[in-house]
Design an enzyme around this catalytic site. Structure first.
Site, PDB file in Angstrom:
ATOM      1  N   ALA A 125       0.705  -1.341  -0.057  1.00  0.00           N
ATOM      2  CA  ALA A 125       0.039  -0.152   0.228  1.00  0.00           C
ATOM      3  C   ALA A 125       0.828   1.552  -0.303  1.00  0.00           C
ATOM      4  O   ALA A 125       0.351   2.345   0.170  1.00  0.00           O
ATOM      5  CB  ALA A 125      -0.980   0.125   0.861  1.00  0.00           C
TER       6      ALA A 125
ATOM      7  N   ARG B 243      19.235  -1.291  -9.224  1.00  0.00           N
ATOM      8  CA  ARG B 243      17.477  -1.818  -8.678  1.00  0.00           C
ATOM      9  C   ARG B 243      18.490  -3.201  -8.817  1.00  0.00           C
ATOM     10  O   ARG B 243      17.806  -4.015  -7.612  1.00  0.00           O
ATOM     11  CB  ARG B 243      16.786  -2.006 -10.767  1.00  0.00           C
ATOM     12  CG  ARG B 243      16.810  -1.283 -10.794  1.00  0.00           C
ATOM     13  CD  ARG B 243      15.438  -0.971 -11.983  1.00  0.00           C
ATOM     14  NE  ARG B 243      14.496  -0.377 -12.253  1.00  0.00           N
ATOM     15  CZ  ARG B 243      15.259   1.154 -13.668  1.00  0.00           C
ATOM     16  NH1 ARG B 243      16.460   0.975 -14.289  1.00  0.00           N
ATOM     17  NH2 ARG B 243      13.713   1.844 -13.682  1.00  0.00           N
TER      18      ARG B 243
ATOM     19  N   ASN C 182      14.382  -7.730  -1.215  1.00  0.00           N
ATOM     20  CA  ASN C 182      13.022  -7.648  -1.948  1.00  0.00           C
ATOM     21  C   ASN C 182      12.831  -9.450  -2.329  1.00  0.00           C
ATOM     22  O   ASN C 182      11.747  -9.637  -2.629  1.00  0.00           O
ATOM     23  CB  ASN C 182      12.629  -6.884  -2.721  1.00  0.00           C
ATOM     24  CG  ASN C 182      12.713  -5.393  -2.339  1.00  0.00           C
ATOM     25  OD1 ASN C 182      12.915  -5.012  -1.386  1.00  0.00           O
ATOM     26  ND2 ASN C 182      12.509  -4.315  -3.954  1.00  0.00           N
TER      27      ASN C 182
ATOM     28  N   ASN D 295      10.800  -3.858  -7.576  1.00  0.00           N
ATOM     29  CA  ASN D 295      12.272  -4.025  -8.500  1.00  0.00           C
ATOM     30  C   ASN D 295      12.970  -5.113  -7.520  1.00  0.00           C
ATOM     31  O   ASN D 295      12.940  -5.468  -6.366  1.00  0.00           O
ATOM     32  CB  ASN D 295      12.671  -2.508  -8.835  1.00  0.00           C
ATOM     33  CG  ASN D 295      12.340  -2.275  -9.904  1.00  0.00           C
ATOM     34  OD1 ASN D 295      12.629  -2.721 -10.520  1.00  0.00           O
ATOM     35  ND2 ASN D 295      12.254  -0.555  -9.643  1.00  0.00           N
TER      36      ASN D 295
ATOM     37  N   ASP E  33       9.077   1.662 -19.371  1.00  0.00           N
ATOM     38  CA  ASP E  33       9.895   1.742 -19.599  1.00  0.00           C
ATOM     39  C   ASP E  33       9.629   2.456 -21.476  1.00  0.00           C
ATOM     40  O   ASP E  33      10.120   3.435 -21.454  1.00  0.00           O
ATOM     41  CB  ASP E  33      10.839   0.466 -20.695  1.00  0.00           C
ATOM     42  CG  ASP E  33      11.035   0.355 -19.012  1.00  0.00           C
ATOM     43  OD1 ASP E  33      11.248   0.546 -17.780  1.00  0.00           O
ATOM     44  OD2 ASP E  33      11.644  -1.223 -19.186  1.00  0.00           O
TER      45      ASP E  33
ATOM     46  N   ARG F 286       8.002   5.829 -21.202  1.00  0.00           N
ATOM     47  CA  ARG F 286       8.898   6.988 -21.099  1.00  0.00           C
ATOM     48  C   ARG F 286       9.835   7.517 -22.522  1.00  0.00           C
ATOM     49  O   ARG F 286       9.938   8.134 -22.598  1.00  0.00           O
ATOM     50  CB  ARG F 286       9.515   6.240 -19.606  1.00  0.00           C
ATOM     51  CG  ARG F 286       9.526   6.277 -18.778  1.00  0.00           C
ATOM     52  CD  ARG F 286      10.342   5.561 -17.685  1.00  0.00           C
ATOM     53  NE  ARG F 286       9.873   5.991 -16.572  1.00  0.00           N
ATOM     54  CZ  ARG F 286      10.814   5.442 -15.136  1.00  0.00           C
ATOM     55  NH1 ARG F 286      11.727   4.185 -15.655  1.00  0.00           N
ATOM     56  NH2 ARG F 286       9.757   4.776 -14.147  1.00  0.00           N
TER      57      ARG F 286
ATOM     58  N   HIS G 256      14.696  -4.469 -17.412  1.00  0.00           N
ATOM     59  CA  HIS G 256      14.123  -3.473 -16.990  1.00  0.00           C
ATOM     60  C   HIS G 256      15.628  -2.686 -15.720  1.00  0.00           C
ATOM     61  O   HIS G 256      15.192  -3.188 -14.702  1.00  0.00           O
ATOM     62  CB  HIS G 256      13.286  -3.575 -16.083  1.00  0.00           C
ATOM     63  CG  HIS G 256      12.472  -1.961 -14.924  1.00  0.00           C
ATOM     64  ND1 HIS G 256      12.724  -1.347 -16.226  1.00  0.00           N
ATOM     65  CD2 HIS G 256      12.054  -1.481 -14.164  1.00  0.00           C
ATOM     66  CE1 HIS G 256      11.895  -0.209 -15.265  1.00  0.00           C
ATOM     67  NE2 HIS G 256      11.923  -0.724 -13.922  1.00  0.00           N
TER      68      HIS G 256
END
Length: 309
Positions: free
Chosen positions: A11, A89, A96, A121, A149, A152, A176
């Protein structure tokens, strides 16, 4: 009441923004899930109260309990640490992995037939982590990267050309990260190749800016990373699956021989519909493009090894 149920795990800025986009597009009832008590409840209540103003008729539930995600049609994982200035990243990978592994395991425990979109990521390694942890078939799990990507890339090209971004068609493939491959050969505006409209040095500048687009935003924000466009990119993908719109989007999909690559997730153009990844659009690459894509593969495989899965 809405037909679909969407659970967004995490969240923070990306997750809450994704919930906002999902609500605005009337995609279904939303569960916003997070380990932090009060955060998902407060943000969900705030979003739900926008219903009378926006016309949304579904529910938005904030929760710390995975049981509330039961029978979700689609799960979006955004949970994890965000980048800060000076971080790559890859710096996020170790911490993570544990977060995404838990999220994926708990999500499929309550929603074994869900589709899963991973945003955390480094995306290519995190979607691999979720794939291994969840046991979902390859067509039901995808990573959000190429949509962001490419957005962008299209934005920067449109600015240079002085045209509407929606009329720019451009594709970013690969990891990425800094080794992503914004394809110049296929980029066009209204069918006209951008290489016929912009000098090579300007295109090279745009390619470089695209490759470092996330870092540019991190350096501005100081305390976090991009969230508006990542959130919408995830919802674009979710909408294609839930509405069976068969959109062609660049996503981190599991490759099983396509482009001569097997056994990893990598950004490639796919058809998204009610079966998830319905097919990968494989096409012939130039020698330079193949070499660039292989550099992505090497980087992704290194990340995969570091997950320990």
């Amino acid at each position: 009441m809405m037909k679909n149920k969407i659970t967004i795990i995490g969240a923070g800025n990306v997750g809450a923004t994704a919930a906002h986009w999902a609500l605005s597009r009337r995609l279904g009832n939303i569960v916003l899930l997070d380990v932090m008590e009060g955060i998902p409840q407060g943000k969900a209540l705030d979003l739900w109260q926008a219903g009378p103003l926006d016309g949304y008729a579904g529910t938005v539930l904030g929760s710390n309990d995975y049981a509330d995600s039961a029978n979700s049609d689609l799960v979006i994982i955004t949970a994890g640490l965000a980048r800060k200035p000076g971080m790559s990243r890859d710096d996020l990978l170790a911490k993570n992995v544990a977060i995404v592994k838990t999220c994926a395991e708990q999500a499929v425990r309550y929603s074994p037939n869900c589709f899963m979109i991973v945003v955390t990521n480094p995306i290519d390694a995190m979607v691999y982590t979720a794939f291994k942890a969840s046991g979902l078939p390859k067509h039901r799990i995808i990573g959000m990267a190429g949509v962001l990507d490419s957005a962008r890339y299209r934005t920067f090209l449109a600015q240079a050309l002085g045209v509407a971004p929606v009329d720019v068609s451009a594709l970013v493939m690969g990891i990425h990260g800094d080794k992503m491959l914004p394809l110049v050969r296929l980029a066009n505006v209204g069918g006209v190749p951008v290489s016929s409209l912009l000098p090579a040095e300007k295109i090279a500048e745009i390619v470089h800016r695209t490759q470092h687009g996330g870092g540019e935003i991190v350096n501005h924000l100081k305390t976090g990373s991009a969230f508006y466009t990542p959130g919408l990119a995830a919802i674009e993908m979710a909408e294609a699956v839930l509405c069976d719109s068969r959109r062609v989007m660049p996503c981190a999909a599991y490759l099983d021989g396509e482009f001569g690559i097997a056994g990893c997730f990598l950004g490639v153009p796919v058809v998204l519909g009610e079966k998830g990844v319905e097919r990968i659009l494989e096409f012939e690459l130039t020698e330079d493009e193949q070499q660039a894509l292989q550099e992505s593969v090497v980087a992704v495989r290194q990340q995969m090894a570091e997950t320990g899965l």
